[in-house]
Design an enzyme around this catalytic site. Structure first.
Site, short mmCIF file in Angstrom:
data_model
loop_
_atom_site.label_atom_id
_atom_site.label_comp_id
_atom_site.label_asym_id
_atom_site.label_seq_id
_atom_site.Cartn_x
_atom_site.Cartn_y
_atom_site.Cartn_z
N ASN A 61 -7.73 4.13 8.64
CA ASN A 61 -7.18 2.97 9.32
C ASN A 61 -7.30 3.05 10.85
OD1 ASN A 61 -5.22 5.04 8.33
ND2 ASN A 61 -3.87 4.06 9.81
N CYS B 21 1.57 2.02 12.82
CA CYS B 21 2.78 2.76 12.50
C CYS B 21 3.17 3.73 13.61
CB CYS B 21 2.61 3.53 11.20
SG CYS B 21 1.66 2.63 9.99
N GLN C 198 -7.67 -0.21 3.68
CA GLN C 198 -8.47 -0.76 4.78
C GLN C 198 -9.83 -1.28 4.32
OE1 GLN C 198 -7.88 -1.41 7.97
NE2 GLN C 198 -5.79 -0.63 7.96
N THR D 87 11.75 -7.81 -11.21
CA THR D 87 11.17 -9.14 -11.43
C THR D 87 9.93 -9.33 -10.55
OG1 THR D 87 13.37 -9.97 -11.90
CG2 THR D 87 11.67 -11.62 -11.38
N GLY E 69 0.81 -1.22 0.00
CA GLY E 69 0.00 0.00 0.00
C GLY E 69 0.85 1.26 0.00
N ALA F 26 -2.26 -6.57 0.01
CA ALA F 26 -2.80 -7.91 0.28
C ALA F 26 -2.88 -8.25 1.77
CB ALA F 26 -1.95 -8.96 -0.44
N HIS F 27 -1.91 -7.73 2.55
CA HIS F 27 -1.79 -8.25 3.93
C HIS F 27 -2.86 -7.73 4.88
CE1 HIS F 27 0.11 -4.95 6.39
NE2 HIS F 27 0.45 -4.48 5.20
#
Ligand SMILES: *Cc1c(COP(=O)(O)O)cnc(C)c1O
Length: 398
Positions: free
Chosen positions: A152, A338, A180, A238, A72, A201-202
């Site tokens: 969040n 954070c 979120q 990659t 994100g 994704a997490h």
């Protein structure tokens, strides 16, 4: 042994076992570089493109509008710096809100140092920005409006559709950090009319280290990284096939399960909010009750603020609150993960109009897929006792 209660799904989520199973073969048999032309490369490319379709499907985008990033934070950086870089001739003014995630905030602060002007539009006491105030901030120099979809810390949902409409009317690009909201709200970029949307994704049962930026077809951005031509040159390097495949699987599961999960979470959330309100005095609910994520509980307990001492300010009560909860096996957070170890009160709570003392008594409980009713009961059993202890103990004992 004490069973732990995890109520910090807004910080991160465990990887769904289905997601993990989908990822494992990409570390072994399907290890190829998705840019290689041979059999192994083609197999990896196929897996990446299948995942891209699933991620696109979750927000009703076209697959070619999805650029994979490391998460994100990078998606927010790419959106804002990418437009800033591509629109230099058009203007240098960016509009955002006072309750953005640090990934947006700090990118804007960085651009301010480069000569951009940024307007941080305040929010109303319910934690929601008035779209009209956004409109009033638009000038002839405005190039971007970036508004977080769901906050969040306090879980409030912003009128992004209305704001995207305003942006379009004035010929300004729009972006929303929807990290979120993904998997917790129905998100349709076409219906919303937003130009860019950040995902990771997490926060919805995928792996850490992978996210995406939705970029509406035709919108021009400058890259923030330079290298090979992967991801249309916008995100060279990659591709991480295992992480991308995990992200795709998480998106597929979210599409399948979201409806029922939203209903279940709302019941648990409301039970928790009502329980806290009934069993503890001096509690302020942060953010609107209706326009709120189904998994977010955010409150401020009065009387938990730090005290001034001879040796300086003692850290906020929320540090003690979280430490005490942790001792009882309850994983929670003050606001955003954070800022979890900082003693400065959250900028989001201050933006809502909480005074620094109230903000020092903040608690965020965020629910998710493996939250049970027993977890809620357990929390409602322990929390009132802990708050009571901290209040009478003046919270400054180290
Ligand atoms: C977690 C979060 C981010 C950062 O995402 P990462 O993938 O951890 O970099 C950005 N915005 C919001 C609203 C978040 O909750």
């Amino acid at each position: 042994m004490q069973k732990s209660v995890y109520l910090d799904y807004a910080a991160t989520t465990p990887v769904d076992p289905e997601v993990l199973s989908a990822m494992v073969p990409c570390f072994s048999e399907n290890f190829g570089n998705a840019s290689s032309g041979h059999l192994k490369g083609r197999k990896a490319r196929l897996a990446v493109e299948e995942a891209r379709q699933k991620v696109a499907g979750l927000i009703n985008a076209s697959p070619e509008e999805i650029i994979f990033t490391s998460g994100g934070t990078e998606a927010d950086n790419l959106a804002i710096s990418g437009i800033a870089g591509a629109s230099r001739e058009l203007g240098n003014h960016i509009i955002t809100t006072s309750i953005e995630h640090h990934a947006v905030f700090e990118t804007c602060h960085h651009l301010q140092k480069q000569g951009f002007e940024v307007t941080f539009v305040p929010v109303e006491p319910d934690g929601i920005v008035d779209a009209e105030h956004i409109r009033q901030a638009v000038t002839g120099k405005t190039i971007l409006i970036s508004v977080i979809y769901a906050n969040n810390e306090i879980g409030t949902i912003q009128p992004v559709k209305e704001i995207a409409g305003i942006a379009r009317k004035y010929g300004v690009s729009s972006h929303s950090d929807a990290v979120q909201a993904i998997g917790r709200e129905h998100i349709d970029v076409k219906e919303m009319g937003v130009d860019m949307l950040s995902l990771t994704a997490h926060k919805f049962y995928g792996p850490k280290g992978i996210g995406a930026l939705y970029i509406r077809n035709g919108l021009q951005l400058t890259p923030i990284l330079y290298g090979g031509g992967q991801e249309k040159g916008l995100r060279p390097g990659t591709e991480s096939v295992p992480l991308i495949v995990g992200f795709g699987k998480a998106a597929e599961i979210a599409m399948r399960d979201m409806e029922a999960e939203i209903k279940r979470l709302k019941l648990l959330r409301d039970k928790l909010i009502n329980g806290i309100m009934q069993s503890i005095e001096g509690v302020l609910l942060n953010g609107d009750m209706a326009k709120r994520l189904p998994n977010n509980v955010s409150v401020c307990f009065e009387g938990l603020a730090f005290k001034k001492t001879a040796s300086g300010d003692m850290p906020g009560g929320y540090l003690y609150l979280n430490r005490e909860l942790d001792k009882h096996g309850i994983c929670a957070s003050a606001g955003s993960a954070c800022s979890g170890t900082e003693a400065t009160p959250s900028h989001v709570l201050i933006a809502l109009g909480r005074n620094p003392e109230q903000a020092q008594g903040a608690l965020r409980l965020s629910l998710g897929k493996w939250t049970t009713e027993a977890d809620i009961d357990n929390t409602l059993e322990e929390l009132p006792k802990i708050v009571e202890r901290l209040r009478t103990g003046n919270t400054i004992r180290l």
